[in-house]
Design a protein around this motif. Structure first.
Motif, PDB file in Angstrom:
ATOM      1  N   ASP A  46       2.411  15.482  -2.394  1.00  0.00           N
ATOM      2  CA  ASP A  46       3.580  14.600  -2.441  1.00  0.00           C
ATOM      3  C   ASP A  46       3.368  13.387  -3.336  1.00  0.00           C
ATOM      4  O   ASP A  46       4.333  12.830  -3.861  1.00  0.00           O
ATOM      5  N   TYR A  47       2.101  12.963  -3.486  1.00  0.00           N
ATOM      6  CA  TYR A  47       1.819  11.736  -4.238  1.00  0.00           C
ATOM      7  C   TYR A  47       0.893  11.984  -5.426  1.00  0.00           C
ATOM      8  O   TYR A  47       0.135  11.113  -5.817  1.00  0.00           O
ATOM      9  N   LEU A  48       0.982  13.160  -6.018  1.00  0.00           N
ATOM     10  CA  LEU A  48       0.207  13.496  -7.209  1.00  0.00           C
ATOM     11  C   LEU A  48       1.067  13.296  -8.455  1.00  0.00           C
ATOM     12  O   LEU A  48       1.992  14.066  -8.708  1.00  0.00           O
ATOM     13  N   ASN A  49       0.783  12.214  -9.176  1.00  0.00           N
ATOM     14  CA  ASN A  49       1.415  11.914 -10.463  1.00  0.00           C
ATOM     15  C   ASN A  49       2.900  11.576 -10.335  1.00  0.00           C
ATOM     16  O   ASN A  49       3.770  12.262 -10.872  1.00  0.00           O
ATOM     17  N   LEU A  50       3.155  10.487  -9.648  1.00  0.00           N
ATOM     18  CA  LEU A  50       4.521   9.990  -9.503  1.00  0.00           C
ATOM     19  C   LEU A  50       4.832   8.939 -10.549  1.00  0.00           C
ATOM     20  O   LEU A  50       3.948   8.272 -11.084  1.00  0.00           O
ATOM     21  N   THR A  51       6.119   8.775 -10.823  1.00  0.00           N
ATOM     22  CA  THR A  51       6.587   7.701 -11.693  1.00  0.00           C
ATOM     23  C   THR A  51       6.771   6.422 -10.869  1.00  0.00           C
ATOM     24  O   THR A  51       6.699   6.442  -9.635  1.00  0.00           O
ATOM     25  N   ASP A  52       7.055   5.324 -11.563  1.00  0.00           N
ATOM     26  CA  ASP A  52       7.342   4.071 -10.854  1.00  0.00           C
ATOM     27  C   ASP A  52       8.530   4.239  -9.916  1.00  0.00           C
ATOM     28  O   ASP A  52       8.508   3.755  -8.773  1.00  0.00           O
ATOM     29  N   ALA A  53       9.575   4.899 -10.395  1.00  0.00           N
ATOM     30  CA  ALA A  53      10.775   5.071  -9.573  1.00  0.00           C
ATOM     31  C   ALA A  53      10.470   5.865  -8.313  1.00  0.00           C
ATOM     32  O   ALA A  53      10.997   5.565  -7.231  1.00  0.00           O
ATOM     33  N   GLU A  54       9.592   6.855  -8.430  1.00  0.00           N
ATOM     34  CA  GLU A  54       9.264   7.689  -7.273  1.00  0.00           C
ATOM     35  C   GLU A  54       8.338   6.967  -6.297  1.00  0.00           C
ATOM     36  O   GLU A  54       8.565   6.967  -5.083  1.00  0.00           O
ATOM     37  N   ILE A  55       7.289   6.325  -6.807  1.00  0.00           N
ATOM     38  CA  ILE A  55       6.333   5.662  -5.909  1.00  0.00           C
ATOM     39  C   ILE A  55       6.966   4.452  -5.230  1.00  0.00           C
ATOM     40  O   ILE A  55       6.599   4.083  -4.106  1.00  0.00           O
ATOM     41  N   SER A  56       7.950   3.833  -5.896  1.00  0.00           N
ATOM     42  CA  SER A  56       8.548   2.607  -5.368  1.00  0.00           C
ATOM     43  C   SER A  56       9.447   2.844  -4.160  1.00  0.00           C
ATOM     44  O   SER A  56       9.932   1.870  -3.567  1.00  0.00           O
ATOM     45  N   LEU A  57       9.644   4.087  -3.780  1.00  0.00           N
ATOM     46  CA  LEU A  57      10.388   4.355  -2.553  1.00  0.00           C
ATOM     47  C   LEU A  57       9.645   3.854  -1.323  1.00  0.00           C
ATOM     48  O   LEU A  57      10.246   3.478  -0.325  1.00  0.00           O
ATOM     49  N   ASP A  58       8.303   3.839  -1.404  1.00  0.00           N
ATOM     50  CA  ASP A  58       7.530   3.356  -0.249  1.00  0.00           C
ATOM     51  C   ASP A  58       6.268   2.576  -0.627  1.00  0.00           C
ATOM     52  O   ASP A  58       5.457   2.260   0.233  1.00  0.00           O
ATOM     53  N   HIS A  59       6.093   2.262  -1.916  1.00  0.00           N
ATOM     54  CA  HIS A  59       4.977   1.441  -2.386  1.00  0.00           C
ATOM     55  C   HIS A  59       5.552   0.244  -3.143  1.00  0.00           C
ATOM     56  O   HIS A  59       6.441   0.411  -3.995  1.00  0.00           O
ATOM     57  N   PHE A  60       5.013  -0.949  -2.875  1.00  0.00           N
ATOM     58  CA  PHE A  60       5.631  -2.178  -3.391  1.00  0.00           C
ATOM     59  C   PHE A  60       4.563  -3.181  -3.839  1.00  0.00           C
ATOM     60  O   PHE A  60       3.387  -3.037  -3.540  1.00  0.00           O
ATOM     61  N   ASP A  61       5.032  -4.206  -4.554  1.00  0.00           N
ATOM     62  CA  ASP A  61       4.221  -5.395  -4.876  1.00  0.00           C
ATOM     63  C   ASP A  61       2.880  -5.031  -5.507  1.00  0.00           C
ATOM     64  O   ASP A  61       1.819  -5.502  -5.092  1.00  0.00           O
ATOM     65  N   TYR A  62       2.920  -4.210  -6.552  1.00  0.00           N
ATOM     66  CA  TYR A  62       1.682  -3.794  -7.204  1.00  0.00           C
ATOM     67  C   TYR A  62       1.712  -4.155  -8.682  1.00  0.00           C
ATOM     68  O   TYR A  62       2.776  -4.359  -9.274  1.00  0.00           O
ATOM     69  N   GLU A  63       0.527  -4.241  -9.255  1.00  0.00           N
ATOM     70  CA  GLU A  63       0.361  -4.467 -10.688  1.00  0.00           C
ATOM     71  C   GLU A  63      -0.256  -3.224 -11.301  1.00  0.00           C
ATOM     72  O   GLU A  63      -1.361  -2.815 -10.931  1.00  0.00           O
ATOM     73  N   ALA A  64       0.459  -2.602 -12.239  1.00  0.00           N
ATOM     74  CA  ALA A  64      -0.042  -1.389 -12.890  1.00  0.00           C
ATOM     75  C   ALA A  64       0.751  -1.171 -14.182  1.00  0.00           C
ATOM     76  O   ALA A  64       1.861  -1.692 -14.331  1.00  0.00           O
ATOM     77  N   PRO A  65       0.217  -0.397 -15.107  1.00  0.00           N
ATOM     78  CA  PRO A  65       0.987  -0.040 -16.299  1.00  0.00           C
ATOM     79  C   PRO A  65       2.254   0.727 -15.911  1.00  0.00           C
ATOM     80  O   PRO A  65       2.306   1.362 -14.850  1.00  0.00           O
ATOM     81  N   ALA A  66       3.263   0.654 -16.753  1.00  0.00           N
ATOM     82  CA  ALA A  66       4.512   1.368 -16.485  1.00  0.00           C
ATOM     83  C   ALA A  66       4.260   2.873 -16.465  1.00  0.00           C
ATOM     84  O   ALA A  66       3.692   3.440 -17.395  1.00  0.00           O
ATOM     85  N   CYS A  67       4.672   3.510 -15.376  1.00  0.00           N
ATOM     86  CA  CYS A  67       4.537   4.965 -15.221  1.00  0.00           C
ATOM     87  C   CYS A  67       5.938   5.561 -15.257  1.00  0.00           C
ATOM     88  O   CYS A  67       6.658   5.540 -14.260  1.00  0.00           O
TER      89      CYS A  67
END
Length: 255
Positions: A222-243
């Motif tokens: 479920d969490y193998l190679n997600l985009t920002d839009a996908e991970i942001s459904l339940d992951h927040f407040d992070y610093e990372a390159p744009a995915c």
């Protein structure tokens, strides 16, 4: 991407980073970092960047470490949790464990296949566990590469650091990402990875795939190679390159 967080520091902080990284690698009791205009706040930022960029530097604890500010600059006083002899043996054991895990990857053809092999190893082999008392050796190891690589257990931070180390050893760029994640409506601190698959940064949260698999038994992606839009459904407040590129997501590649 071995020094992703180093790149975000000011020049004098980068000088302190180099001195601190070298001192930690040499197991020094005191490390002179030079002048930092930002004072203690800058020193903590440097320490954080060093430990996030260098998961192999895992033998001292943050809790109990000392900082001494003087007109000459800042000196770090690491809280070493192991003797130099114990550290040397752990380094040998960690290298052997990593080599054993990485051996099957020699047959892999590309970044995605290497990443997926490591993902499957983590999901099938590791047990998420953080029952040790805070400040104890067990708690420290769960939050570093020692737990996943040598004890086959750990927490999200340990998982992310171990994955970073192994992917880099396999020739795949990766960093640890720190932010928050929401489970059952409650946001808590969390760590995962950003992995460059054929040059494209993607989110990988092997901890959540591991814990879901522990409950149901099957390997989850479920969490193998997600985009920002996908991970942001339940992951927040992070610093990372744009995915933003979608082509490396598991369900797109595997169908």
């Amino acid at each position: 991407m071995k020094q992703y967080y180093f790149a975000g520091l000011a020049p004098e902080e980068q000088n302190a980073y180099r001195r601190l990284a070298q001192g930690l690698a040499q197991h020094r009791p005191q490390i002179e970092a030079g002048a930092l205009a930002g004072g203690a706040g800058a020193a903590v930022r440097v320490m954080d960047a060093v430990l996030r960029d260098n998961p192999q530097l895992c033998f001292c604890g943050i809790t109990g470490a000392g900082l001494l500010l003087s007109p000459q600059g800042i000196s770090f006083h690491p809280k070493w949790l192991y003797t130099p002899e114990e550290t040397q043996q752990l380094q040998i054991d960690l290298k052997a464990a990593a080599n054993k895990i990485l051996a099957p990857l020699l047959a892999c053809k590309g970044d995605y296949e290497k990443e997926k092999r490591l993902h499957d190893y983590f999901v099938r082999t590791l047990r998420y566990q953080d029952c040790a008392r805070e400040g104890s050796i067990g708690h420290h190891e769960a939050h570093t590469i020692i737990g996943p690589l040598l004890r086959h257990t750990g927490v999200c931070e340990g998982y992310a650091k171990a994955m970073t180390l192994l992917l880099r050893r396999a020739g795949v760029a990766a960093i640890c990402v720190r932010g928050k994640a929401a489970l059952d409506g409650v946001q808590e601190p969390h760590s995962w990875n950003c992995v460059w698959v054929d040059g494209a940064p993607c989110h990988l949260d092997v901890t959540w795939d591991n814990t879901v698999a522990q409950q149901g038994g099957a390997v989850r992606y479920d969490y193998l190679n997600l985009t920002d839009a996908e991970i942001s459904l339940d992951h927040f407040d992070y610093e990372a390159p744009a995915c933003t590129q979608q082509q490396h997501g598991y369900f797109r590649r595997e169908g």
